[in-house]
Design an enzyme around this catalytic site. Structure first.
Site, PDB file in Angstrom:
ATOM      1  N   ASP B 113       0.862  -1.188   0.000  1.00  0.00           N
ATOM      2  CA  ASP B 113       0.000   0.000   0.000  1.00  0.00           C
ATOM      3  C   ASP B 113       0.898   1.237   0.000  1.00  0.00           C
ATOM      4  OD1 ASP B 113      -1.769   2.092   0.765  1.00  0.00           O
ATOM      5  OD2 ASP B 113      -3.166   0.629   1.615  1.00  0.00           O
ATOM      6  N   ARG B 115       3.935   1.264   1.165  1.00  0.00           N
ATOM      7  CA  ARG B 115       5.300   0.698   1.103  1.00  0.00           C
ATOM      8  C   ARG B 115       6.108   0.923   2.383  1.00  0.00           C
ATOM      9  NH1 ARG B 115       7.730   0.990  -4.763  1.00  0.00           N
ATOM     10  NH2 ARG B 115       5.996  -0.483  -5.005  1.00  0.00           N
ATOM     11  N   TYR B 183     -10.228  -8.921   1.355  1.00  0.00           N
ATOM     12  CA  TYR B 183      -9.648 -10.259   1.302  1.00  0.00           C
ATOM     13  C   TYR B 183     -10.602 -11.287   1.902  1.00  0.00           C
ATOM     14  CZ  TYR B 183      -5.308  -8.261  -0.296  1.00  0.00           C
ATOM     15  OH  TYR B 183      -4.369  -7.607  -1.054  1.00  0.00           O
TER      16      TYR B 183
END
Lengths: 214, 214
Positions: B113, B115, B183
Site C-alpha cells: 500500500d 510501502r 480479502y
C-alpha cells in the site's frame, strides 16, 4: 479397493469450520493472543482473528508464530534425534516467557495428528513461562501464570503419541477419521481440487440417502 | 455515486494470482527462505510454498514470520512515535542476522500500500545482516551477504511513502488501482463475499463488452 481415502477441504470449507468453532472459543476461553504453529497454523489463525476479538479490549488479537518440524520429515536424522522428534525452526523470541506472562494464549494448528507437535509446543511454552514466573514474587505468580488452550481445524480420531497438560482447553473445528487430509493451500490446480471435493461430498450424500432408504 | 470501489478476491482468486507469479519468482530469484509479514503475509507465503521448491535441494522452502504493525493502527500513539510509524511485534529471533547469512530471502506480504511496512522490514533485516557480516573476515562478506526480494499479492498503484533498497527484485501478483481490497480471510460470510466478487467480475465483463461495441 482404489486409492486410500482422502478428505478434500475447500478454502470455504475451512473458513466455515473455523467460523463454526469461534463462538465456543470466545465464550469458553476468551484468548488474547494466538500462537500459530507454522506453516499449517498460519491460515487458520488469520481466519480465526476475523471471528474473535479480544474480549476486554474489543481489538484484534495479535498472532505470534512459532515454527516446528517433526524430525521424521527432515533429512539426515539419526536415531538419537528421533528421540526428540520435534525441532524448533522459529520461536517467540528471547523474551518468550515475558510475552506470555498473564496472557490467555490459544495455540493454533491445522491438524492434530499424532499430537507430538502440540505436546512439544505446550511443554516448551510452559517452560518459558515457568522461568519467567520464578523472577516474580511468589504472591504474583498465580495471577501471572499463562493460560494455554489449543485450537485445531481437524482432529484425527486415532491413538495419540503425544499428550497435552491436564485441563488444557481443547477446541476442534471438525473430528475426522484417520484419513489423508488434502488442504486447499497444497493444491496446484485449485479448481480441480474443488471439483473433486464437490464430488466427494455428493458421493457421501448418496451414501447417506441410500442408508436412509434401506 | 454509491460506495467507494472495492475489489473482492475469493480464496481461489488469490491462490491463482500466487500461482501465476511463482514461475517468474522461481526463474528470476530462486528463494531459499520466505519471510512472511504477519498477519497478511501468512497465507500467501504458505500458498507460494506449494508452487516453489528450493532450486538446489528441491525441498520445501522454510517460512519464517515477522510481525509488523503501522503505528497509525495502534492506540495511544504520540506524534513522536508516528515518526517511526512501524513497530515490531515479532522478529526472526536473537540470531536473525545469522539465520539470514548466505540466504536468498523472499519477503512476502498481501499488499503493498504505502510501502512503509516493506521499507521498514527490508531496512531492519539488512541491518541484522550487516551486523553479522562484520564478524566475518572481509573476504567472505560478499559471498555471505543476504539477497532480499519482495513478493506481494497486490500492489496498489499510488504514490509510495516508503522505498525499497535499489535493485531489490520486486514481484507482484496483480497491480490494482488505489481501491479497497476485501480479502476472503476478512469475510464473516464467505458465500456472500464470493457472490459479490462474482457480481463484480460480471459487471466488469459487461463494461468491457460495452467498450468493445462502441
Amino acid at each position: 479397493m482404489g486409492e486410500p481415502e482422502h478428505i478434500r477441504s475447500t478454502y470455504n470449507d475451512i473458513h466455515n469450520i473455523i467460523r463454526g468453532a469461534s463462538d465456543k472459543i470466545a465464550s469458553e476461553f476468551k484468548p488474547d493472543m494466538f500462537i500459530a504453529i507454522g506453516g499449517g497454523g498460519f491460515f487458520p489463525a488469520r481466519v480465526l482473528r476475523t471471528f474473535l476479538k479480544d474480549s476486554s479490549t474489543k481489538r484484534n488479537i495479535p498472532i505470534q508464530a512459532i515454527g516446528l518440524s517433526l524430525y521424521e520429515s527432515l533429512p539426515g536424522t539419526t536415531a538419537e534425534q528421533l528421540g526428540n522428534q520435534v525441532v524448533r525452526t522459529q520461536w517467540l523470541g528471547p523474551d518468550s516467557g515475558k510475552r506470555l506472562l498473564g496472557r490467555r494464549a490459544l495455540i493454533v494448528d491445522e491438524v492434530d495428528d499424532s499430537r507430538k507437535t502440540l505436546q512439544y509446543a505446550l511443554h516448551e511454552l510452559q517452560k518459558d513461562v515457568e522461568t519467567e514466573l520464578q523472577l516474580l514474587p511468589e504472591s504474583e505468580r498465580d495471577l501471572q501464570r499463562t493460560k494455554f488452550a489449543v485450537f485445531v481445524v481437524h482432529n484425527k480420531l486415532k491413538p495419540k503419541l503425544g499428550e497435552l497438560p491436564p485441563n488444557t482447553p481443547y477446541f476442534v473445528g471438525a473430528e475426522v477419521e484417520d484419513v489423508w487430509l488434502d488442504y486447499p493451500w497444497e493444491a496446484i490446480d485449485i479448481e480441480e481440487h474443488d471439483r473433486r471435493a464437490r464430488e466427494d461430498k455428493e458421493k457421501k450424500t448418496d451414501v447417506t440417502v441410500d442408508e436412509h432408504q434401506h
